[in-house]
Design a protein around this motif. Structure first.
Motif, PDB file in Angstrom:
ATOM      1  N   PHE A 159       0.828  -1.207   0.000  1.00  0.00           N
ATOM      2  CA  PHE A 159       0.000   0.000   0.000  1.00  0.00           C
ATOM      3  C   PHE A 159       0.867   1.264   0.000  1.00  0.00           C
ATOM      4  CE2 PHE A 159      -2.801  -3.088   2.349  1.00  0.00           C
ATOM      5  CZ  PHE A 159      -3.520  -3.442   1.212  1.00  0.00           C
ATOM      6  N   CYS A 166      -5.479   3.157  -0.999  1.00  0.00           N
ATOM      7  CA  CYS A 166      -4.178   2.711  -0.472  1.00  0.00           C
ATOM      8  C   CYS A 166      -3.954   3.243   0.942  1.00  0.00           C
ATOM      9  CB  CYS A 166      -3.044   3.168  -1.391  1.00  0.00           C
ATOM     10  SG  CYS A 166      -2.877   2.178  -2.873  1.00  0.00           S
ATOM     11  N   TYR A 177      -6.285   4.091   3.231  1.00  0.00           N
ATOM     12  CA  TYR A 177      -7.164   3.390   4.173  1.00  0.00           C
ATOM     13  C   TYR A 177      -6.739   1.939   4.379  1.00  0.00           C
ATOM     14  CZ  TYR A 177     -10.553   7.123   4.803  1.00  0.00           C
ATOM     15  OH  TYR A 177     -11.169   8.286   5.154  1.00  0.00           O
ATOM     16  N   LEU A 178      -6.353   1.267   3.297  1.00  0.00           N
ATOM     17  CA  LEU A 178      -5.942  -0.132   3.430  1.00  0.00           C
ATOM     18  C   LEU A 178      -4.653  -0.255   4.236  1.00  0.00           C
ATOM     19  CD1 LEU A 178      -6.872  -1.435  -0.119  1.00  0.00           C
ATOM     20  CD2 LEU A 178      -7.962  -2.029   2.054  1.00  0.00           C
ATOM     21  N   CYS A 229      -5.784   0.154   7.860  1.00  0.00           N
ATOM     22  CA  CYS A 229      -6.474  -1.058   8.314  1.00  0.00           C
ATOM     23  C   CYS A 229      -5.489  -2.201   8.552  1.00  0.00           C
ATOM     24  CB  CYS A 229      -7.522  -1.477   7.296  1.00  0.00           C
ATOM     25  SG  CYS A 229      -8.942  -0.381   7.237  1.00  0.00           S
ATOM     26  N   SER A 230      -4.564  -2.405   7.624  1.00  0.00           N
ATOM     27  CA  SER A 230      -3.612  -3.509   7.799  1.00  0.00           C
ATOM     28  C   SER A 230      -2.679  -3.246   8.974  1.00  0.00           C
ATOM     29  CB  SER A 230      -2.815  -3.746   6.510  1.00  0.00           C
ATOM     30  OG  SER A 230      -2.028  -2.623   6.189  1.00  0.00           O
TER      31      SER A 230
END
Length: 191
Positions: A4, A45, A47-48, A51-52
């Motif tokens: 990301f 990218c 937000y992901l 989150c990750s």
């Protein structure tokens, strides 16, 4: 997480334009309104990544640091050292990020992506597997200098009771001598 970071760097590098009158010293680029797909990709990218991170290292590192030291005399010092190192590095990243965005724009995400790659290598080579191991076993693993990449298959050499044996020991009912329990042991009792 690394994907990301590199994805965001690629999107911003390919689609962003200079933004001299943004009103901020650190925000110096923007994706034009006509390139809506690139804007959506950059947001995705971002937000992901969050989150990750939140599901893995955001919380996992605190748990790992508390158990990796094992059950020995240095665990408190180790926890203190790892916690302070975590906070110091978070502070350093917070101080670097604004000047990074002001000076190298989207390339800042490349640096963060490289940090994620370095972290993956460091975790593989330096973080032993602690899943299913008791604190005593982790301490023994450190004492025996077991390499991190071999720690998942490592077996302790000292006998440690199995979960079934511990459950059996905990289920044993302990009975006190009735005479001791019935006698009043109040210290204010008159003789």
């Amino acid at each position: 997480m690394m994907i990301f970071q590199f994805g965001l760097a690629g999107i911003l590098g390919a689609h962003s334009k200079p933004w001299p009158d943004s009103g901020s010293e650190t925000v110096t680029i923007q994706i034009p309104l006509s390139d809506k797909r690139a804007s959506e990709g950059a947001i995705a990218c971002s937000y992901l990544f969050v989150c990750s991170f939140a599901m893995s290292w955001g919380v996992g590192i605190w748990i790992y640091c508390s158990e990796v030291w094992g059950n020995n005399r240095i665990s408190q010092r180790g926890n203190s050292l790892s916690t302070s190192a975590n906070w110091i590095l978070n502070f350093a990243i917070a101080m670097y990020t604004p000047s990074g965005f002001a000076n190298i724009n989207w390339r800042t995400y490349i640096i963060y992506g490289v940090f994620c790659l370095a972290m993956a290598i460091h975790v593989f080579l330096g973080f032993p597997e602690t899943k299913g191991k008791r604190l005593e076993e982790i301490g023994q693993m450190w004492d025996e200098k077991v390499p991190a990449w071999r720690s998942s298959s490592w077996q302790p050499t000292i006998p440690i009771a199995s979960d079934a044996e511990l459950a059996r020991k905990l289920s044993v009912e302990h009975k006190e001598d009735g005479e001791l329990m019935e006698r009043d042991t109040n210290s204010e009792e008159k003789v």
